[in-house]
Scaffold this motif. Structure first.
Motif, PDB file in Angstrom:
ATOM      1  N   LEU A   1       1.747  -0.343  15.901  1.00 45.78           N
ATOM      2  CA  LEU A   1       2.517  -0.886  17.016  1.00 45.78           C
ATOM      3  C   LEU A   1       4.024  -0.705  16.821  1.00 45.78           C
ATOM      4  CD1 LEU A   1       0.539  -4.234  17.480  1.00 45.78           C
ATOM      5  CD2 LEU A   1       0.317  -2.151  18.841  1.00 45.78           C
ATOM      6  N   GLN A   2       4.418  -0.317  15.585  1.00 44.01           N
ATOM      7  CA  GLN A   2       5.842  -0.133  15.317  1.00 44.01           C
ATOM      8  C   GLN A   2       6.439   0.920  16.246  1.00 44.01           C
ATOM      9  OE1 GLN A   2       6.768   1.763  11.651  1.00 44.01           O
ATOM     10  NE2 GLN A   2       8.846   0.922  11.513  1.00 44.01           N
ATOM     11  N   GLY A   3       5.647   1.958  16.537  1.00 39.69           N
ATOM     12  CA  GLY A   3       6.131   3.035  17.391  1.00 39.69           C
ATOM     13  C   GLY A   3       6.420   2.587  18.809  1.00 39.69           C
TER      14      GLY A   3
ATOM     15  N   GLY B   1       8.186   0.013  19.439  1.00 36.52           N
ATOM     16  CA  GLY B   1       9.424  -0.761  19.392  1.00 36.52           C
ATOM     17  C   GLY B   1       9.250  -2.195  18.954  1.00 36.52           C
ATOM     18  N   LYS B   2       8.080  -2.549  18.450  1.00 37.64           N
ATOM     19  CA  LYS B   2       7.832  -3.930  18.025  1.00 37.64           C
ATOM     20  C   LYS B   2       8.452  -4.191  16.649  1.00 37.64           C
ATOM     21  CE  LYS B   2       3.494  -3.970  20.606  1.00 37.64           C
ATOM     22  NZ  LYS B   2       4.036  -4.710  21.752  1.00 37.64           N
ATOM     23  N   LYS B   3       8.813  -5.420  16.413  1.00 36.02           N
ATOM     24  CA  LYS B   3       9.367  -5.845  15.135  1.00 36.02           C
ATOM     25  C   LYS B   3       8.373  -6.777  14.442  1.00 36.02           C
ATOM     26  CE  LYS B   3      13.427  -3.901  15.913  1.00 36.02           C
ATOM     27  NZ  LYS B   3      13.938  -2.770  15.109  1.00 36.02           N
ATOM     28  N   PHE B   4       8.425  -6.764  13.098  1.00 38.28           N
ATOM     29  CA  PHE B   4       7.505  -7.581  12.311  1.00 38.28           C
ATOM     30  C   PHE B   4       8.289  -8.513  11.398  1.00 38.28           C
ATOM     31  CE2 PHE B   4       5.138  -3.895  13.538  1.00 38.28           C
ATOM     32  CZ  PHE B   4       3.850  -4.342  13.757  1.00 38.28           C
ATOM     33  N   ALA B   5       7.766  -9.740  11.243  1.00 39.77           N
ATOM     34  CA  ALA B   5       8.376 -10.724  10.348  1.00 39.77           C
ATOM     35  C   ALA B   5       7.293 -11.363   9.493  1.00 39.77           C
ATOM     36  CB  ALA B   5       9.111 -11.795  11.155  1.00 39.77           C
ATOM     37  N   VAL B   6       7.582 -11.517   8.211  1.00 35.98           N
ATOM     38  CA  VAL B   6       6.684 -12.217   7.290  1.00 35.98           C
ATOM     39  C   VAL B   6       7.391 -13.493   6.850  1.00 35.98           C
ATOM     40  CG1 VAL B   6       5.413 -12.125   5.116  1.00 35.98           C
ATOM     41  CG2 VAL B   6       5.647 -10.060   6.511  1.00 35.98           C
ATOM     42  N   LEU B   7       6.748 -14.632   7.121  1.00 34.36           N
ATOM     43  CA  LEU B   7       7.316 -15.940   6.807  1.00 34.36           C
ATOM     44  C   LEU B   7       6.460 -16.645   5.762  1.00 34.36           C
ATOM     45  CD1 LEU B   7       7.921 -17.205  10.478  1.00 34.36           C
ATOM     46  CD2 LEU B   7       9.431 -15.769   9.097  1.00 34.36           C
ATOM     47  N   GLY B   8       6.984 -17.718   5.192  1.00 34.54           N
ATOM     48  CA  GLY B   8       6.169 -18.602   4.376  1.00 34.54           C
ATOM     49  C   GLY B   8       6.102 -18.224   2.902  1.00 34.54           C
ATOM     50  N   CYS B   9       5.003 -18.639   2.272  1.00 38.76           N
ATOM     51  CA  CYS B   9       4.899 -18.584   0.816  1.00 38.76           C
ATOM     52  C   CYS B   9       4.813 -17.164   0.272  1.00 38.76           C
ATOM     53  CB  CYS B   9       3.697 -19.404   0.350  1.00 38.76           C
ATOM     54  SG  CYS B   9       3.910 -21.185   0.606  1.00 38.76           S
ATOM     55  N   VAL B  10       4.050 -16.287   0.913  1.00 42.75           N
ATOM     56  CA  VAL B  10       3.988 -14.904   0.445  1.00 42.75           C
ATOM     57  C   VAL B  10       5.353 -14.242   0.595  1.00 42.75           C
ATOM     58  CG1 VAL B  10       2.978 -12.623   0.849  1.00 42.75           C
ATOM     59  CG2 VAL B  10       1.515 -14.644   0.858  1.00 42.75           C
ATOM     60  N   ALA B  11       6.067 -14.567   1.667  1.00 36.45           N
ATOM     61  CA  ALA B  11       7.413 -14.033   1.863  1.00 36.45           C
ATOM     62  C   ALA B  11       8.321 -14.426   0.702  1.00 36.45           C
ATOM     63  CB  ALA B  11       7.985 -14.529   3.186  1.00 36.45           C
ATOM     64  N   GLN B  12       8.287 -15.719   0.319  1.00 40.90           N
ATOM     65  CA  GLN B  12       9.137 -16.181  -0.779  1.00 40.90           C
ATOM     66  C   GLN B  12       8.685 -15.589  -2.104  1.00 40.90           C
ATOM     67  OE1 GLN B  12      11.910 -18.254  -0.333  1.00 40.90           O
ATOM     68  NE2 GLN B  12      12.351 -17.687  -2.441  1.00 40.90           N
ATOM     69  N   GLN B  13       7.378 -15.486  -2.285  1.00 43.00           N
ATOM     70  CA  GLN B  13       6.822 -14.991  -3.548  1.00 43.00           C
ATOM     71  C   GLN B  13       7.104 -13.506  -3.744  1.00 43.00           C
ATOM     72  OE1 GLN B  13       2.605 -15.994  -4.598  1.00 43.00           O
ATOM     73  NE2 GLN B  13       2.335 -13.787  -4.411  1.00 43.00           N
ATOM     74  N   GLU B  14       6.894 -12.717  -2.709  1.00 46.16           N
ATOM     75  CA  GLU B  14       7.038 -11.263  -2.824  1.00 46.16           C
ATOM     76  C   GLU B  14       8.461 -10.790  -2.562  1.00 46.16           C
ATOM     77  OE1 GLU B  14       4.448  -9.034  -3.703  1.00 46.16           O
ATOM     78  OE2 GLU B  14       3.590 -10.968  -4.301  1.00 46.16           O
ATOM     79  N   GLY B  15       9.216 -11.550  -1.773  1.00 47.80           N
ATOM     80  CA  GLY B  15      10.605 -11.206  -1.507  1.00 47.80           C
ATOM     81  C   GLY B  15      10.776  -9.823  -0.902  1.00 47.80           C
ATOM     82  N   GLU B  16      11.786  -9.109  -1.369  1.00 49.19           N
ATOM     83  CA  GLU B  16      12.114  -7.815  -0.782  1.00 49.19           C
ATOM     84  C   GLU B  16      11.101  -6.732  -1.135  1.00 49.19           C
ATOM     85  OE1 GLU B  16      16.151  -6.698  -1.341  1.00 49.19           O
ATOM     86  OE2 GLU B  16      16.935  -8.468  -0.309  1.00 49.19           O
ATOM     87  N   ARG B  17      10.159  -7.024  -2.036  1.00 54.13           N
ATOM     88  CA  ARG B  17       9.080  -6.067  -2.303  1.00 54.13           C
ATOM     89  C   ARG B  17       8.264  -5.818  -1.048  1.00 54.13           C
ATOM     90  NH1 ARG B  17       8.692  -9.164  -7.076  1.00 54.13           N
ATOM     91  NH2 ARG B  17       6.928 -10.332  -6.232  1.00 54.13           N
ATOM     92  N   ILE B  18       8.276  -6.793  -0.127  1.00 51.38           N
ATOM     93  CA  ILE B  18       7.545  -6.613   1.131  1.00 51.38           C
ATOM     94  C   ILE B  18       8.082  -5.403   1.896  1.00 51.38           C
ATOM     95  CG2 ILE B  18       7.110  -7.635   3.413  1.00 51.38           C
ATOM     96  CD1 ILE B  18       6.900 -10.342   2.004  1.00 51.38           C
TER      97      ILE B  18
END
Length: 461
Positions: free
Chosen positions: A68-70, A72-89
């Motif tokens: 769906l990126q093509g 023009g959609k944007k994606f956001a990761v919130l919450g615990c996995v976001a904090q745990q993985e950080g910029e590795r996402i």
């Protein structure tokens, strides 16, 4: 980017309520929620990392929708996995534009503005030391009758197996005044069932110094219009006798306590860094058992923690025999990233963990089969939650947090509204639910019903 959004939530009630606040914030910023990710300009995943393979589940979901990126959609990761993985996402899923842990949600408006301006790698991380909580007037509550209020965020306990202190930040409490204002607003809007939330909800400490946790419970329970007050999840280290006393003295406080023990072995509890013993926990159980009201007790347990012997596991079995829980939520140990338990030798074979989990659940099921029988012929007040047309039953929940499936003479002509309260006579008990029949209403009003600890003795007020 279209100002429409789709959000999917994984995990606990804290995450569910966080999503309600995120949704309200987005809507206040001019976004419209849609029910299909294909219709959304922004797709958000509010994640949980408590259980094993949670990260893989999130990345699998992201991979499903990267096409769906093509569009023009944007994606956001919130919450615990976001904090745990950080910029590795960003490395694993380069089509993600926003990564934010829960301690940064108060900055969402600013992060959304940057997203709309075209930035592609926005982070809200490394905020563990913040003293601020996520309070907003724009919560979008999904249930018009039952509502959540987060009173404390974060965790300072650092149990050896748990990732929460690393993903949710340090403990930070809201003031009693702030919590009571929100509770009164909810009561004015017609909410009758309030649930107070926190990673360790009874670790709440009033920053203003005005109230203890038990006094806060009592104050909310005395707000006009509120019929039920629950709280989850409590930590045994902060569980005090005045909590039981408050439940005894305040009818609106639900007669249910969820107090995770994790293990019945003092040696395993020490290895887990729980900082209490088996006897210390059982003393708190004795307070609950001695209460005037029949207080339902539930718990969480882990089997197969590193070093757990057969004798340690047997102590868990004897503990549930002594306490007689109304339900437990049991899991096999699995190491979580960044926790001390990752570095412990996990020598227990998976087959042994499976066997212990099966033995524990089987024994608890037998306890529940016997223990639930105490409700036979009692009259309990339930809140209507839904309907089962296949069985021609209404589904409700008691103040002890038990599911009650019941029939009513009026069901053929009309069904009781969801959110209404009814007196139900229990006619059958099962290991995981109660079955009953609705009593004829006395006039237009449903009486408030309280049940004395003595079985079958019912007080109608």
């Amino acid at each position: 980017m279209s100002k429409t959004f789709y959000i999917e939530t994984f995990g606990c009630q804290m995450n569910v309520h966080d999503s309600e606040k995120v949704i309200g914030t987005l809507e206040h910023q001019g976004y419209a929620r849609v029910q299909d990710e294909a219709d959304a300009g922004l797709i958000l995943y509010n994640t949980c990392s408590i259980r094993d393979k949670a990260e893989q589940k999130v990345f699998h979901r992201l991979n499903e929708y990267k096409r769906l990126q093509g569009e023009g959609k944007k994606f956001a990761v919130l919450g615990c996995v976001a904090q745990q993985e950080g910029e590795r996402i960003f490395e694993k899923a380069p089509y993600v534009s926003l990564v934010a842990g829960s301690a940064s949600y108060r900055n969402l408006p600013e992060m959304l503005a940057r997203l709309e301006a075209g930035e592609t790698r926005i982070t809200g991380l490394d905020d563990r030391q913040t003293d601020l909580t996520f309070e907003t007037d724009f919560t979008s509550r999904s249930n018009p009758h039952r509502g959540y209020i987060t009173i404390i965020e974060g965790c300072d306990k650092f149990c050896a197996y748990c990732v929460v202190p690393y993903t949710r930040g340090k403990e930070r409490s809201r003031t009693s005044a702030s919590v009571l204002v929100e509770a009164r607003k909810m009561a004015d809007l017609g909410y009758t069932d309030i649930q107070l939330l926190g990673q360790n909800v009874n670790s709440w400490r009033d920053p203003s110094g005005r109230m203890s946790f038990a006094e806060l419970l009592t104050a909310i329970g005395n707000i006009s219009g509120i019929r039920r007050v629950r709280f989850t999840t409590s930590h045994p280290r902060d569980f005090t006798r005045d909590i039981v006393q408050a439940i005894d003295a305040t009818p609106a406080l639900c007669d249910h306590i969820h107090l995770p023990v994790q293990s019945g072995s003092t040696a395993v509890l020490k290895a887990m860094s729980r900082e209490y013993t088996r006897d210390w926990y059982l003393e708190r159980m004795s307070w609950i058992h001695a209460a005037q009201r029949d207080i339902s007790i539930t718990s969480d347990m882990i089997v197969g923690f590193p070093g757990e012997t057969d004798a340690d596991f047997e102590e868990t079995i004897t503990l549930i025999d002594a306490v007689k829980y109304d339900a437990i939520f049991a899991f096999k140990f699995s190491p979580r990233p960044n926790t001390p338990a990752v570095h412990m030798a996990d020598s227990t074979p998976e087959s042994v963990k499976d066997q212990r989990l099966r033995i524990l659940n089987d024994r608890q099921r037998e306890i529940q089969r016997t223990h639930y029988a105490r409700h036979l012929d009692q009259i309990v007040e339930i809140m209507v939650e839904g309907y089962n047309p296949t069985r021609n039953q209404v589904i409700g929940r008691s103040s002890q947090n038990k599911t009650v499936n019941f029939t009513t003479a009026q069901l053929e002509n009309s069904t009781p509204p969801i959110g209404s309260y009814l007196p139900i006579r229990i006619t059958q008990t099962m290991p995981n639910c109660l079955i009953g029949e609705a009593l004829p209403p006395a006039g237009d009003a449903t009486p408030f019903i309280s049940i004395n600890r003595t079985p079958h003795f019912v007080v109608l007020n």
